[in-house]
Design a protein around this motif. Structure first.
Motif, PDB file in Angstrom:
ATOM      1  N   MET A 156     -25.799   9.193   4.694  1.00  0.00           N
ATOM      2  CA  MET A 156     -26.075  10.191   3.656  1.00  0.00           C
ATOM      3  C   MET A 156     -24.874  10.363   2.740  1.00  0.00           C
ATOM      4  SD  MET A 156     -28.099  13.279   5.527  1.00  0.00           S
ATOM      5  CE  MET A 156     -27.662  14.501   4.308  1.00  0.00           C
ATOM      6  N   ALA A 157     -23.692  10.469   3.345  1.00  0.00           N
ATOM      7  CA  ALA A 157     -22.495  10.705   2.530  1.00  0.00           C
ATOM      8  C   ALA A 157     -22.149   9.475   1.694  1.00  0.00           C
ATOM      9  CB  ALA A 157     -21.325  11.071   3.432  1.00  0.00           C
ATOM     10  N   TYR A 196     -24.155   7.141   0.395  1.00  0.00           N
ATOM     11  CA  TYR A 196     -25.074   6.768  -0.687  1.00  0.00           C
ATOM     12  C   TYR A 196     -24.625   7.302  -2.050  1.00  0.00           C
ATOM     13  CZ  TYR A 196     -29.262   6.324  -3.477  1.00  0.00           C
ATOM     14  OH  TYR A 196     -30.131   6.038  -4.497  1.00  0.00           O
ATOM     15  N   PRO A 197     -24.380   8.612  -2.213  1.00  0.00           N
ATOM     16  CA  PRO A 197     -23.930   9.071  -3.535  1.00  0.00           C
ATOM     17  C   PRO A 197     -22.565   8.495  -3.915  1.00  0.00           C
ATOM     18  CG  PRO A 197     -23.849  10.864  -1.942  1.00  0.00           C
ATOM     19  CD  PRO A 197     -24.577   9.742  -1.287  1.00  0.00           C
ATOM     20  N   LEU A 198     -21.688   8.261  -2.930  1.00  0.00           N
ATOM     21  CA  LEU A 198     -20.371   7.703  -3.259  1.00  0.00           C
ATOM     22  C   LEU A 198     -20.508   6.292  -3.815  1.00  0.00           C
ATOM     23  CD1 LEU A 198     -18.202   8.893  -0.222  1.00  0.00           C
ATOM     24  CD2 LEU A 198     -18.128   9.753  -2.568  1.00  0.00           C
ATOM     25  N   LEU A 218     -24.347   7.073  -7.013  1.00  0.00           N
ATOM     26  CA  LEU A 218     -24.642   8.163  -7.946  1.00  0.00           C
ATOM     27  C   LEU A 218     -23.369   8.526  -8.704  1.00  0.00           C
ATOM     28  CD1 LEU A 218     -26.825  10.465  -5.644  1.00  0.00           C
ATOM     29  CD2 LEU A 218     -27.596   8.700  -7.235  1.00  0.00           C
ATOM     30  N   ASP A 245     -33.048   1.880 -10.112  1.00  0.00           N
ATOM     31  CA  ASP A 245     -33.505   2.362 -11.416  1.00  0.00           C
ATOM     32  C   ASP A 245     -35.018   2.274 -11.526  1.00  0.00           C
ATOM     33  OD1 ASP A 245     -31.002   3.018 -12.200  1.00  0.00           O
ATOM     34  OD2 ASP A 245     -30.594   1.094 -13.187  1.00  0.00           O
ATOM     35  N   ARG A 291     -36.531   5.077  -9.825  1.00  0.00           N
ATOM     36  CA  ARG A 291     -36.354   6.330 -10.587  1.00  0.00           C
ATOM     37  C   ARG A 291     -37.369   6.411 -11.705  1.00  0.00           C
ATOM     38  NH1 ARG A 291     -30.091   5.838 -10.844  1.00  0.00           N
ATOM     39  NH2 ARG A 291     -29.578   6.627  -8.768  1.00  0.00           N
ATOM     40  N   GLU A 314     -34.357  11.098  -5.408  1.00  0.00           N
ATOM     41  CA  GLU A 314     -33.191  10.407  -4.871  1.00  0.00           C
ATOM     42  C   GLU A 314     -33.264  10.274  -3.341  1.00  0.00           C
ATOM     43  OE1 GLU A 314     -30.945   8.062  -6.299  1.00  0.00           O
ATOM     44  OE2 GLU A 314     -31.401   9.511  -7.862  1.00  0.00           O
ATOM     45  N   TRP A 315     -33.805  11.281  -2.680  1.00  0.00           N
ATOM     46  CA  TRP A 315     -33.902  11.247  -1.215  1.00  0.00           C
ATOM     47  C   TRP A 315     -34.809  10.127  -0.746  1.00  0.00           C
ATOM     48  CZ3 TRP A 315     -30.614  14.002   1.531  1.00  0.00           C
ATOM     49  CH2 TRP A 315     -30.034  15.129   0.935  1.00  0.00           C
ATOM     50  N   TRP A 351     -33.107   6.755  -1.316  1.00  0.00           N
ATOM     51  CA  TRP A 351     -32.129   6.534  -0.240  1.00  0.00           C
ATOM     52  C   TRP A 351     -32.822   6.057   1.032  1.00  0.00           C
ATOM     53  CZ3 TRP A 351     -31.745  10.087   4.126  1.00  0.00           C
ATOM     54  CH2 TRP A 351     -30.731   9.751   5.021  1.00  0.00           C
ATOM     55  N   THR A 361     -28.075  17.099  -6.097  1.00  0.00           N
ATOM     56  CA  THR A 361     -28.419  16.098  -5.084  1.00  0.00           C
ATOM     57  C   THR A 361     -27.203  15.398  -4.457  1.00  0.00           C
ATOM     58  OG1 THR A 361     -30.394  15.753  -6.382  1.00  0.00           O
ATOM     59  CG2 THR A 361     -30.012  14.228  -4.568  1.00  0.00           C
ATOM     60  N   PRO A 362     -26.267  14.843  -5.264  1.00  0.00           N
ATOM     61  CA  PRO A 362     -25.154  14.127  -4.630  1.00  0.00           C
ATOM     62  C   PRO A 362     -24.387  15.021  -3.659  1.00  0.00           C
ATOM     63  CG  PRO A 362     -25.083  13.865  -7.014  1.00  0.00           C
ATOM     64  CD  PRO A 362     -26.175  14.840  -6.739  1.00  0.00           C
ATOM     65  N   PHE A 421     -26.240  15.434  -0.393  1.00  0.00           N
ATOM     66  CA  PHE A 421     -26.063  14.242   0.448  1.00  0.00           C
ATOM     67  C   PHE A 421     -24.724  14.309   1.196  1.00  0.00           C
ATOM     68  CE2 PHE A 421     -29.290  11.819  -2.025  1.00  0.00           C
ATOM     69  CZ  PHE A 421     -29.852  11.081  -1.003  1.00  0.00           C
ATOM     70  N   LEU A 422     -23.699  14.769   0.471  1.00  0.00           N
ATOM     71  CA  LEU A 422     -22.351  14.759   1.039  1.00  0.00           C
ATOM     72  C   LEU A 422     -22.063  15.962   1.934  1.00  0.00           C
ATOM     73  CD1 LEU A 422     -20.488  13.464  -2.079  1.00  0.00           C
ATOM     74  CD2 LEU A 422     -20.042  12.605   0.216  1.00  0.00           C
ATOM     75  N   ALA A 430     -21.305  15.684   5.889  1.00  0.00           N
ATOM     76  CA  ALA A 430     -20.062  14.969   6.184  1.00  0.00           C
ATOM     77  C   ALA A 430     -18.855  15.803   5.797  1.00  0.00           C
ATOM     78  CB  ALA A 430     -20.036  13.626   5.456  1.00  0.00           C
TER      79      ALA A 430
END
Lengths: 292, 291
Positions: A109-110, A112-114, A117, A187, A190, A196-197, A200, B8-9, B12-13, B16
């Protein structure tokens, strides 16, 4: 032409000489491989042999007695009487499985955005995580111990599961994997209106399955073998994990080594089975750790 | 793409970051504070200024622990040399070589307590090593290997090396398989024998793996505890001969309940780890410039 005729005549003995030489080199290599294998496996073999030695078999003799004359499983009974090893086993399974499942979930989870996004503070969060990588876990033990006592989860499995979920290393591995997921796929989803969930879970996660497997396997083994923190957190015998319970055997050392050996054998065999079953994934995961 | 703020981001974070905040960042800050207090974990801490650090500087056991931890770092170059060697051996295309690779990996998955006990049994007064040495006539009476102050640390280091080689060599095998075959062919044309080929092609090709292994194995060496705990039967060895920084931290915090003093030891561990990480990163950067 002359040359072409000369080759078969001289070639046959030469080929034979080469193949004996090859055989010789191969046997040297095999001898080396076997020698190294003896060094890596012997301590375990010695423990296994000691664990089935009967009361009349000598533990110490010169030269050493390798095989038991009077093999017995009694030592296993002794150690099972002295320690609740099945209970340790169940605790270890529960703690390692929960640690693995939640670790994979939290880290992916952590990550994916890193990886995928854009948002404010992404770099800052990334470098903060990077910095925590070098902090030795032992540094945190005193305050974490205090936390466990204050919030009353001391002497329970959550006490060893919770702190191990804060793994920046796993987040990094997962981030690397998510970076390999094509942006076009994300994309397109989207554009189709996916949240987004869902992207993922249904698009990105299936594509990073090999890394998920690596993270899961290594988290499981690390958690399974973890000793120092669980030994601080789990004083009650019935709550102990295998390594912590095994350390209790140290006090038997001089009096009954046959039972100590039986205890060690019982704790090593399950993780060895796990390793043999998942051997390919271990090797691939460790080898791939530097790619991407 | 869209300038609109999205939660959202951050969602997600959130798990953690919450976990890392609670179990990594809060403890670091707390340890800094505790290192300036006298505290037994049970009663509230009492501020004592730099007293713990003054005491630390004058504490011979602390210096012994620091020296032992730094000596322990010798396992890193040894592990690298041996596991690169082993990787080159098992990377040959021999039938059944994967079985050997699996056997070499066994110590790495077996757990430090189990292998520590196995080794203690080998080096016991009544153990296999003494028994063999006596029967070949190299010894007259058994040696108390683990009661000998000068031998405890070397035996623990040997154990770490033994357990690590199979594990790290897997990383090097993967590295070797990434080196293009043409480089070896070119070296052969230049007249290299097989040893020279490995020196001129394999070693430079394994550079990223060597840096990676040196980082992780030196960080692991600075944190060594389990081996010492088992081999010395929780004592740290006669005359503190096997005490390392983490062992001393553990003993002060959780055996003697000097948590404030232990927090000061933890700060030293942090500084030591940071220093090593900086050295390692420098090394990494220098390597990249050269390539």
């Amino acid at each position: 032409m002359e040359k072409a005729e000369a080759i078969p005549a001289r070639g046959v003995p030469r080929f034979r000489a080469l193949s004996t030489r090859r055989l010789a080199t191969a046997s040297v290599w095999y001898a080396l491989l076997i020698l190294i294998a003896l060094v890596t496996v012997f301590p375990f073999a010695w423990i296994l042999l000691t664990s089935i030695k009967g009361p009349t078999d000598l533990l110490f003799s010169t030269p050493p007695q390798l095989l038991p004359h009077d093999p017995t499983f009694e030592n296993y009974g002794h150690v099972l009487d002295a320690l609740p090893i099945p209970k340790f086993f169940v605790n270890s399974i529960a703690a390692s499985s929960a640690t693995t499942i939640f670790n994979v979930l939290v880290a992916s989870m952590a990550a994916y955005p890193l990886a995928k996004l854009r948002f404010r503070g992404r770099e800052a969060i990334f470098y903060l995580l990077l910095a925590t990588l070098i902090v030795p876990a032992q540094l945190t033990y005193i305050p974490s111990y205090l936390l466990a006592r204050t919030f009353n989860y001391y002497d329970s499995l959550p006490a060893i599961i919770l702190p191990s979920l804060a793994s920046a290393f796993n987040i990094f591995l997962m981030r690397q994997a998510f970076r390999g997921v094509p942006n076009e796929l994300i994309d397109a989803a989207r554009v189709d209106g996916a949240r987004e969930w869902r992207i993922w879970l249904q698009i990105a996660m299936p594509l990073v399955r090999p890394t998920l497997a690596t993270v899961a396997i290594f988290t499981f083994v690390t958690s399974w073998n973890d000793f120092l923190w669980p030994s601080l957190m789990l004083p009650t015998p019935d709550n102990k994990t295998l390594p912590v319970g095994l350390a209790a055997l140290l006090s038997f050392f001089s009096s009954d080594f046959r039972s100590v050996a039986a205890g060690v054998t019982m704790t090593v065999v399950p993780i060895l089975i796990f390793f043999v079953v998942l051997q390919r994934q271990f090797v691939r995961g460790l080898g791939g750790a530097l790619k991407g | 793409m869209t300038a609109r703020f999205s939660a959202t981001p951050y969602l997600f974070l959130a798990p953690a970051l919450a976990l890392i905040g609670i179990f990594v960042i809060y403890p670091i800050l707390a340890v800094v504070y505790f290192s300036f207090t006298e505290w037994d974990i049970v009663r509230p801490p009492v501020w004592v200024g730099i007293q713990n650090y003054q005491q630390l500087v004058a504490d011979p056991t602390f210096w012994k622990a620091l020296t032992n931890s730094i000596v322990y770092l010798l396992v890193t170059p040894t592990i690298i040399a041996l596991s690169v060697g082993l990787a080159i051996i098992v990377n040959r295309k021999l039938r059944g070589v994967s079985i050997f690779r699996a056997l070499y990996f066994v110590p790495a998955v077996s757990g430090s307590i189990a292998i520590g006990i196995a080794w203690r049994w080998l080096f016991d007064r009544n153990g296999f090593i003494n028994s063999v040495l006596i029967s070949i006539g190299a010894l007259k009476t058994p040696i108390q290997w683990l009661s000998e102050p000068s031998l405890v640390l070397p035996i623990a280091m040997l154990l770490t090396i033994w357990a690590g080689i199979g594990y790290y060599s897997v990383i090097f095998v993967a590295g070797l398989q990434n080196i293009p075959e043409e480089l070896y062919d070119a070296a052969q044309i230049d007249g290299c024998n097989s040893l020279q080929k490995h020196w001129h092609v394999s070693l430079p090709g394994l550079r990223p793996q060597i840096v990676f292994v040196s980082v992780i194995s030196s960080l692991a060496a600075l944190k060594v505890f389990d081996e010492i705990y088992v081999l010395t039967n929780r004592t740290g060895g006669i005359l503190d001969s096997g005490v390392t920084v983490v062992f001393y931290l553990w003993k002060e915090a959780f055996v003697l309940e000097h948590a404030g003093y232990a927090a000061a030891i933890a700060m030293v561990l942090l500084v030591l780890t940071l220093a090593f990480s900086i050295v390692n990163v420098r090394f990494l950067e220098r390597g990249q410039e050269r390539v």
